[in-house]
Design an enzyme around this catalytic site. Sequence first.
Site, PDB file in Angstrom:
ATOM      1  CG  HIS A 302      -1.934   0.945   1.200  1.00 19.68           C
ATOM      2  ND1 HIS A 302      -2.232   2.143   1.964  1.00 19.68           N
ATOM      3  CD2 HIS A 302      -3.307   0.978   0.310  1.00 19.68           C
ATOM      4  CE1 HIS A 302      -3.395   2.496   1.902  1.00 19.68           C
ATOM      5  NE2 HIS A 302      -3.998   2.115   0.641  1.00 19.68           N
ATOM      6  CG  HIS A 531      -6.975   8.461  -1.384  1.00 16.57           C
ATOM      7  ND1 HIS A 531      -5.735   8.272  -1.274  1.00 16.57           N
ATOM      8  CD2 HIS A 531      -7.557   7.398  -1.344  1.00 16.57           C
ATOM      9  CE1 HIS A 531      -5.651   6.991  -1.569  1.00 16.57           C
ATOM     10  NE2 HIS A 531      -6.895   6.558  -1.425  1.00 16.57           N
TER      11      HIS A 531
END
Length: 668
Positions: A302, A531
């Site tokens: 990630h 985000h």
Amino acid sequence: MASASRVRLGTLVPLTKDNAGSSNGSVSNIPIFQGSNVVGRDHLVVVDKRISRKHLSLHASTDGSIEVVVEGPNPIMVRSNGQRRKVCATGKAKIAHGDVLELIPGDYFVKYVDMGDEHKISVPMHLSDLKKGKRHSEEDSAAVKRNRQIMEDEALARTLQESFAEDNTAVSGMTSGQKISSHDSAGSSGRNNERKHSIGPLKDMLPLTFRLMRVQGLPSWTNTSSVSIQDVIQGEVLLAVLSNYMVDIDWLLTACPSLKKVPHVLVLHGQDGASLELMKKLKPANWILHKPPLPISFGTHHSKAMLLVYPQGIRIVVHTANLIHVDWNYKSQGLWMQDFPWKDTNDMNNKVPFENDLVDYLSALKWPEFSVNLPEVGDVNINAAFFRKFDYRNSMVRLIGSVPGYHVGPNIRKWGHMKLRNVLDEITFNKQFCKSPLIYQFSSLGSLDEKWMSEFACSLSAGKSDDGSQLGIGKPLIVWPTVEDVRCSIEGYAAGSCIPSPQKNVEKDFLKKYWSRWKADHVGRCRAMPHIKTFTRYSGQNIAWFLLTSSNLSKAAWGALQKNNTQLMIRSYELGVLFLPQTLQSIPQFSCTEKSRSSRDGVAIGRTIKTKLVTLCWKGDEEDPSIVKLPVPYQLPPQPYGTQDVPWSWDRRYTKKDVYGSVWPRHG
């Protein structure tokens, strides 16, 4: 300066700060007329008191010669014919077409363009003519951008349809030139309200520290100090390592065509299945794809970072956006980057904590080693150890990484929230931060319990007061969008597909005491859904420390202690940068993209000062060199949820129509 009935000989064109070849559309051009001209603070969107109101005087002659005199107390830099020259107060310099002025060294670039390059007009220019010409230019530019945006959106939809299915296909299929435009008309009052309550345009003291990313569909003032991907990947890149979860190669090469010229590119990703097959199909022949190993089930890669090697050194970037169109254009995102020179031969054995953090993390990725030939360096193997060849002594951050696995012994304090605890334990903070609050802000919420929340708060509360006592546990607050925030955002409900937390995780009773509103008036991003992921400790508008990271609030990302705290289990690769006053005391600016006399010499500007971290809303002595303003993208202190506020969860049904007239989910 009056513009009517004067002969215009040229223009000073503002450029983006980090790319002196790219026009900065948020600042108006400065016309230069025959005779005397004055340039100063009032010409800039950013109000910076280092720029005097009469910073420069320019005398323009009919023969095209321009003499610049530095009227303010601070020096400027003049770039002419490949040379960069400093001009101090009362000093003079001649400039010609194409020369660039740095109004403060390293800040506020303007390029002189004579009228011969602007469809030369031989009659006097009046104010009405200037306004009319500017309007037509803006309309033409908007049309070009709109058409380009449509092409990029179509490419995104084609590339991501397999991985995003229905949710993100709806977002990706937007022709932003049409939909954002119609939404701007419908939501203009909301934006005006944001600006009315703003504290002014963005400006942080350190150009290459922490920035917000640009957002389309917002007023231009909100993007004054923001960055795009073109600002990040620029110059003569010899080797690029791009780390991310999701990578849309088709969009990436369109958005940043300079990547096509990079001879060696390694992409570290988290994709599999059809998405991976599409990446393999679209990638250039010289690109290497690698998915880091996952020694534990349900893990993922990630981390979002870039390592860009230049002839002069390396640029390291840690950010929060997937390499896809929607993330770089419609979301509130953050980015840190800094350039570092090559080490001298005599310094090869000198190591600093940042270097060890970086190499330890890169070693865990286990990419296939490959050899490249670099100018003036020769053949080198690209592995984790290669990145010890750069001088990180002026690093402004510490790296906080997570690596999947079961970590025991000394490794417990090497990763995840225990790494953050370990670093904070070594720091002494002002006593004002004793028991001060903690902020958790992120875009995905894992399945949590109160025991782990206490464990996590203990790590983020580490550190000592300047009297030697422990700071003490701070009260956590979670900054999270409400359903109304998502519904009224610039994307409408579609924005919620990138806030992917299910109702069962969000609506646990014990979480109710933590919820706080996503309020971002001061940076104009109330309607750009977050985000970005940030964690911080604050007191008023003062910041003890600030973490920008890829880590959401989950055990998978941060790790969970097990077996009587003798083992730390982590499921994801994550990477973040920790800002501390101590790491920001040395602030020389080294640039990998500046031309210099030697390929290994960059440009260093700055001085050593003791720093204090504050938000953009901090009020005090604006000229105090010890103050570093970080663009924390949400209001501090946060506003608690009201009785009508409902935290967003993406698997609930919402029948109240959004700004595009849609409900959620879009189908079914």
